[in-house]
Design a protein around this motif. Sequence first.
Motif, PDB file in Angstrom:
ATOM      1  N   ARG A  62       0.834  -1.207   0.000  1.00  0.00           N
ATOM      2  CA  ARG A  62       0.000   0.000   0.000  1.00  0.00           C
ATOM      3  C   ARG A  62       0.866   1.253   0.000  1.00  0.00           C
ATOM      4  NH1 ARG A  62      -4.796   0.139   4.208  1.00  0.00           N
ATOM      5  NH2 ARG A  62      -5.042   2.090   3.066  1.00  0.00           N
ATOM      6  N   LEU A  63       1.977   1.207   0.719  1.00  0.00           N
ATOM      7  CA  LEU A  63       2.897   2.345   0.707  1.00  0.00           C
ATOM      8  C   LEU A  63       3.435   2.585  -0.702  1.00  0.00           C
ATOM      9  CD1 LEU A  63       5.050   1.942   3.956  1.00  0.00           C
ATOM     10  CD2 LEU A  63       3.460   3.794   3.428  1.00  0.00           C
ATOM     11  N   LEU A  64       3.867   1.516  -1.361  1.00  0.00           N
ATOM     12  CA  LEU A  64       4.439   1.655  -2.699  1.00  0.00           C
ATOM     13  C   LEU A  64       3.411   2.169  -3.695  1.00  0.00           C
ATOM     14  CD1 LEU A  64       6.711  -1.513  -3.025  1.00  0.00           C
ATOM     15  CD2 LEU A  64       7.417   0.867  -2.745  1.00  0.00           C
ATOM     16  N   ALA A  65       2.137   1.856  -3.468  1.00  0.00           N
ATOM     17  CA  ALA A  65       1.098   2.308  -4.378  1.00  0.00           C
ATOM     18  C   ALA A  65       0.850   3.810  -4.277  1.00  0.00           C
ATOM     19  CB  ALA A  65      -0.199   1.553  -4.107  1.00  0.00           C
ATOM     20  N   VAL A  66       1.237   4.404  -3.160  1.00  0.00           N
ATOM     21  CA  VAL A  66       0.976   5.822  -2.913  1.00  0.00           C
ATOM     22  C   VAL A  66       2.218   6.684  -3.118  1.00  0.00           C
ATOM     23  CG1 VAL A  66       0.243   7.492  -1.159  1.00  0.00           C
ATOM     24  CG2 VAL A  66      -0.892   5.271  -1.308  1.00  0.00           C
ATOM     25  N   LEU A  67       3.390   6.148  -2.814  1.00  0.00           N
ATOM     26  CA  LEU A  67       4.625   6.924  -2.829  1.00  0.00           C
ATOM     27  C   LEU A  67       4.950   7.470  -4.218  1.00  0.00           C
ATOM     28  CD1 LEU A  67       6.729   4.639  -0.494  1.00  0.00           C
ATOM     29  CD2 LEU A  67       6.439   7.100  -0.146  1.00  0.00           C
ATOM     30  N   GLN A  68       5.510   8.700  -4.229  1.00  0.00           N
ATOM     31  CA  GLN A  68       5.990   9.338  -5.441  1.00  0.00           C
ATOM     32  C   GLN A  68       7.428   9.807  -5.211  1.00  0.00           C
ATOM     33  OE1 GLN A  68       3.395  12.551  -6.521  1.00  0.00           O
ATOM     34  NE2 GLN A  68       1.577  11.261  -6.676  1.00  0.00           N
ATOM     35  N   PRO A  69       8.246   9.835  -6.268  1.00  0.00           N
ATOM     36  CA  PRO A  69       9.622  10.326  -6.113  1.00  0.00           C
ATOM     37  C   PRO A  69       9.658  11.714  -5.482  1.00  0.00           C
ATOM     38  CG  PRO A  69       9.374   9.275  -8.233  1.00  0.00           C
ATOM     39  CD  PRO A  69       7.994   9.343  -7.630  1.00  0.00           C
ATOM     40  N   GLY A  70      10.512  11.882  -4.481  1.00  0.00           N
ATOM     41  CA  GLY A  70      10.598  13.140  -3.752  1.00  0.00           C
ATOM     42  C   GLY A  70       9.873  13.107  -2.426  1.00  0.00           C
ATOM     43  N   ASP A  71       9.052  12.063  -2.195  1.00  0.00           N
ATOM     44  CA  ASP A  71       8.352  11.938  -0.915  1.00  0.00           C
ATOM     45  C   ASP A  71       9.332  11.596   0.203  1.00  0.00           C
ATOM     46  OD1 ASP A  71       5.968  12.436  -2.135  1.00  0.00           O
ATOM     47  OD2 ASP A  71       5.205  10.379  -2.027  1.00  0.00           O
ATOM     48  N   VAL A  72       9.009  12.066   1.398  1.00  0.00           N
ATOM     49  CA  VAL A  72       9.781  11.725   2.598  1.00  0.00           C
ATOM     50  C   VAL A  72       8.964  10.718   3.401  1.00  0.00           C
ATOM     51  CG1 VAL A  72      10.739  12.583   4.769  1.00  0.00           C
ATOM     52  CG2 VAL A  72      10.957  13.950   2.676  1.00  0.00           C
ATOM     53  N   LEU A  73       9.581   9.599   3.731  1.00  0.00           N
ATOM     54  CA  LEU A  73       8.919   8.596   4.555  1.00  0.00           C
ATOM     55  C   LEU A  73       9.446   8.705   5.981  1.00  0.00           C
ATOM     56  CD1 LEU A  73       6.936   6.126   4.416  1.00  0.00           C
ATOM     57  CD2 LEU A  73       8.992   4.695   4.387  1.00  0.00           C
ATOM     58  N   LEU A  74       8.545   9.036   6.906  1.00  0.00           N
ATOM     59  CA  LEU A  74       8.905   9.082   8.325  1.00  0.00           C
ATOM     60  C   LEU A  74       8.676   7.712   8.928  1.00  0.00           C
ATOM     61  CD1 LEU A  74       7.325  12.494   9.397  1.00  0.00           C
ATOM     62  CD2 LEU A  74       9.632  12.039   8.545  1.00  0.00           C
ATOM     63  N   VAL A  75       9.582   7.304   9.814  1.00  0.00           N
ATOM     64  CA  VAL A  75       9.540   5.954  10.367  1.00  0.00           C
ATOM     65  C   VAL A  75       9.670   6.013  11.884  1.00  0.00           C
ATOM     66  CG1 VAL A  75      10.571   3.652  10.307  1.00  0.00           C
ATOM     67  CG2 VAL A  75      10.660   5.106   8.269  1.00  0.00           C
ATOM     68  N   GLU A  76       8.829   5.238  12.555  1.00  0.00           N
ATOM     69  CA  GLU A  76       8.986   5.050  13.992  1.00  0.00           C
ATOM     70  C   GLU A  76       9.934   3.872  14.184  1.00  0.00           C
ATOM     71  OE1 GLU A  76       6.340   4.385  18.063  1.00  0.00           O
ATOM     72  OE2 GLU A  76       5.409   4.092  16.102  1.00  0.00           O
ATOM     73  N   GLY A  77      11.191   4.170  14.449  1.00  0.00           N
ATOM     74  CA  GLY A  77      12.213   3.133  14.514  1.00  0.00           C
ATOM     75  C   GLY A  77      12.033   2.173  15.682  1.00  0.00           C
ATOM     76  N   ASN A  78      12.766   1.069  15.603  1.00  0.00           N
ATOM     77  CA  ASN A  78      12.648   0.035  16.630  1.00  0.00           C
ATOM     78  C   ASN A  78      13.998  -0.384  17.190  1.00  0.00           C
ATOM     79  OD1 ASN A  78      13.622  -1.220  14.331  1.00  0.00           O
ATOM     80  ND2 ASN A  78      12.409  -3.082  14.607  1.00  0.00           N
ATOM     81  N   ASN A  79      14.930   0.587  17.286  1.00  0.00           N
ATOM     82  CA  ASN A  79      16.211   0.262  17.894  1.00  0.00           C
ATOM     83  C   ASN A  79      16.508   1.227  19.044  1.00  0.00           C
ATOM     84  OD1 ASN A  79      17.136   2.641  16.596  1.00  0.00           O
ATOM     85  ND2 ASN A  79      17.693   1.460  14.775  1.00  0.00           N
ATOM     86  N   ARG A  80      17.646   1.025  19.694  1.00  0.00           N
ATOM     87  CA  ARG A  80      17.962   1.799  20.899  1.00  0.00           C
ATOM     88  C   ARG A  80      18.115   3.288  20.599  1.00  0.00           C
ATOM     89  NH1 ARG A  80      20.254  -3.228  21.734  1.00  0.00           N
ATOM     90  NH2 ARG A  80      19.877  -4.096  23.813  1.00  0.00           N
TER      91      ARG A  80
END
Length: 232
Positions: free
Chosen positions: A30-48
């Motif tokens: 679903r992410l790939l279906a929406v993403l366009q070049p130049g978009d910024v993807l914010l991520v809630e990371g899972n490391n220390r």
Amino acid sequence: MLKRVGQWLARYLTRPIHFHTLTPPTPPERLLAVLQPGDVLLVEGNNRISTAIKYLTQSTWSHAALFVGSEPLQARGKPHDHCFIEADLVEGVRSVGITQYAGLNTRICRPVGLRPEDRENLIRFALDRLGNQYDLRNVVDLARYLLPTPPVPTNWRRRMLALGSGDPTRAICSTLLAQAFQAIGYPILPLITTEPIHSPECLGCQREIWQMRHHSLFVPRDFDLSPYFILR
């Protein structure tokens, strides 16, 4: 010796840990279906190190990546499924696929009104920095993140991310993306101050002064808060 210690610290800080999130992750397709070049993807990371960054920035987001699409990366010999450019503490600036963020809470921030030529220059800027590595000999820069909730006053938390030599800072913050957008003159979240207007015709009036924030002081949440990016 310091380099080896820095490499060990970097690997330790980027090791995944178990964490709870209230938001279900978006399926990769679903992410790939929406993403366009130049978009910024914010991520809630899972490391220390993500835990420390989220605390210091008082935000859900600890990481940001630039979506460039697969074609520009394939042209540079990267795997066919790679479509993001990100800065990693251990590996430096690298390309990754959508599976890198599978199972993590994400948000898409899309720059508004970005011209095609600006988009091309933005992506080229990031592509040209692939393979850049970071000097991990300054172990003080890394050791500060061993405390997930360091006792730092609120108004100092953002600046704590930019202290030190700057190399590990560039690898964990949004400096790469901030530099890319600033290189094409696209605003993210400017500093706004006010000063009085000394005029008898406008008593008590003030004017706003907009200043470009230094790229080392940007954090992932700035793309979320920016009026120049829309959320998808």
